[in-house]
Design an enzyme around this catalytic site. Structure first.
Site, mmCIF file in Angstrom:
data_model
loop_
_atom_site.group_PDB
_atom_site.id
_atom_site.type_symbol
_atom_site.label_atom_id
_atom_site.label_comp_id
_atom_site.label_asym_id
_atom_site.label_seq_id
_atom_site.Cartn_x
_atom_site.Cartn_y
_atom_site.Cartn_z
ATOM 1 N N ASP A 105 49.691 6.898 -9.301
ATOM 2 C CA ASP A 105 50.280 5.666 -8.758
ATOM 3 C C ASP A 105 49.756 5.372 -7.354
ATOM 4 O O ASP A 105 49.265 6.273 -6.653
ATOM 5 C CB ASP A 105 51.806 5.811 -8.669
ATOM 6 C CG ASP A 105 52.463 5.707 -10.032
ATOM 7 O OD1 ASP A 105 51.746 5.743 -11.049
ATOM 8 O OD2 ASP A 105 53.706 5.590 -10.077
ATOM 9 N N ASP A 106 49.925 4.118 -6.974
ATOM 10 C CA ASP A 106 49.746 3.663 -5.582
ATOM 11 C C ASP A 106 48.288 3.524 -5.117
ATOM 12 O O ASP A 106 48.049 3.216 -3.957
ATOM 13 C CB ASP A 106 50.470 4.578 -4.565
ATOM 14 C CG ASP A 106 51.969 4.628 -4.788
ATOM 15 O OD1 ASP A 106 52.452 3.981 -5.744
ATOM 16 O OD2 ASP A 106 52.660 5.310 -4.005
ATOM 17 N N HIS A 155 51.234 -1.786 -10.824
ATOM 18 C CA HIS A 155 52.306 -1.049 -10.146
ATOM 19 C C HIS A 155 52.858 -1.941 -9.030
ATOM 20 O O HIS A 155 53.234 -1.448 -7.972
ATOM 21 C CB HIS A 155 51.749 0.273 -9.594
ATOM 22 C CG HIS A 155 52.777 1.212 -9.045
ATOM 23 N ND1 HIS A 155 53.954 1.510 -9.697
ATOM 24 C CD2 HIS A 155 52.795 1.944 -7.900
ATOM 25 C CE1 HIS A 155 54.645 2.371 -8.964
ATOM 26 N NE2 HIS A 155 53.979 2.651 -7.864
ATOM 27 N N HIS A 159 53.970 -3.402 -3.567
ATOM 28 C CA HIS A 159 54.727 -2.156 -3.533
ATOM 29 C C HIS A 159 55.817 -2.172 -2.451
ATOM 30 O O HIS A 159 56.441 -1.139 -2.165
ATOM 31 C CB HIS A 159 53.830 -0.934 -3.346
ATOM 32 C CG HIS A 159 54.413 0.342 -3.899
ATOM 33 N ND1 HIS A 159 55.493 0.986 -3.337
ATOM 34 C CD2 HIS A 159 54.078 1.088 -4.975
ATOM 35 C CE1 HIS A 159 55.779 2.073 -4.027
ATOM 36 N NE2 HIS A 159 54.941 2.152 -5.038
ATOM 37 N N HIS A 260 50.061 10.903 -7.473
ATOM 38 C CA HIS A 260 49.709 9.781 -6.614
ATOM 39 C C HIS A 260 48.258 9.826 -6.161
ATOM 40 O O HIS A 260 47.731 10.903 -5.852
ATOM 41 C CB HIS A 260 50.666 9.712 -5.415
ATOM 42 C CG HIS A 260 52.042 9.284 -5.812
ATOM 43 N ND1 HIS A 260 52.972 10.168 -6.302
ATOM 44 C CD2 HIS A 260 52.623 8.055 -5.855
ATOM 45 C CE1 HIS A 260 54.083 9.509 -6.607
ATOM 46 N NE2 HIS A 260 53.898 8.221 -6.349
#
Ligand code: ZN
Length: 300
Positions: A105-106, A155, A159, A260
């Protein structure tokens, strides 16, 4: 004229020479036979060893050794084209195989290439749930994720929880923004989604509305059932990350592993090769999520 005594001596010398010659010949023949037999038996041993070796190689390639698995190339090519054919993973799951999905993620970040290189080294495909990052710094990383055969998912663009979850309208516009951004950059009509904080996030009280919206767009959201813990405020060591993943997946037939892709999280990169090796040792096959992969959802 030879005397009879001299003739008898010459004859006995001749006899002795003949006997010696025959003896040498006999020893040579026996030696050849012995050596020949030994060579034959060694040849048999070599053949037996060769057969054993090729059997071991076959067994090994039947295990989860992606580089030797021709099926994996099909998966790789198809996942590059689009993300709609998950027949392999479905079949493998039906065959009772244990499956691990590595998700990052991210990203993208300054760690993206290191992660991609490790995944390449093991010929493993993963899933990147990405945000909208600075185009000038990271445009190539988005493209590279897709080019190297991995799945890409949304995602959210920003964010920023308070922005993404402010209202249904803001959620919609953020989702459209990341969708169109990825489409323009990679050509992929991305259908995979992961909520910032997961669907069980406490940052919003109206997650159902957002889920309905995703469903209406034909997007599928994926949470995780194994957390590496690598987003903890205090950076974990690579050993802690490895232990979290392996303890978390223990006993699961399907593990969606949360990690991540972040510039500051270098211990995730350090842990990744060991995690892949341990998962393979434990009998997991490692697959990318596609929009046919049965999702894992948190209880809301
Ligand atoms: Zn996130």
């Amino acid at each position: 004229m030879m005397t009879p005594e001299r003739r008898a001596r010459v004859n006995s010398i001749k006899k002795a020479i003949v006997i010696v010659n025959f003896s040498i010949l006999f020893i040579a023949i026996v030696g050849c036979i012995v050596l020949g037999t030994r060579v034959c038996s060694m040849d048999g041993e070599i053949k037996a060893l060769e057969a054993k070796l090729s059997k071991l190689e076959t067994e090994n390639s039947n295990k989860n050794q992606p580089e030797n698995n021709p099926d994996n190339n099909i998966l790789e090519d198809e996942s590059k084209e689009n993300q709609s054919d998950d027949s392999l993973s479905v079949n493998q799951e039906q065959n009772g195989e244990k499956v691990a999905y590595l998700t990052f993620d991210d990203g993208p970040s300054d760690s993206t290439y290191a992660i991609l290189d490790i995944l390449d080294r093991y010929n493993v495909k993963a899933t990147f749930f990405v945000n909208g990052k600075d185009y000038n710094s990271y445009a190539d990383q988005y493209k590279e994720i897709v080019k190297r055969g991995h799945s890409i998912g949304m995602h959210s663009y920003s964010h920023a929880f308070e922005q993404v979850y402010e209202s249904l309208d803001s959620f919609k516009s953020d989702t459209e923004k990341i969708h169109d951004f990825l489409y323009e950059l990679t050509g992929v009509d991305v259908k995979l989604y992961r909520f910032p904080g997961g669907s069980s996030t406490t940052r919003t009280t109206q997650i159902e509305l957002y889920i309905d919206y995703l469903n209406s767009k034909g997007y599928t959201y994926y949470d995780w059932n194994v957390s590496s813990g690598d987003a903890a405020p205090n950076k974990l060591s690579s050993e802690q990350i490895i232990n979290n993943v392996m303890n978390g997946i223990n006993g699961l037939d399907r593990g969606i592993v949360l990690m991540h892709d972040s510039t500051i999280r270098d211990t995730t990169v350090e842990a990744l090769p060991v995690i892949i090796e341990k998962l393979l040792e434990e009998g997991y096959i490692i697959l990318p999520i596609t929009d046919m992969t049965p999702p894992v959802h948190h209880a809301i």
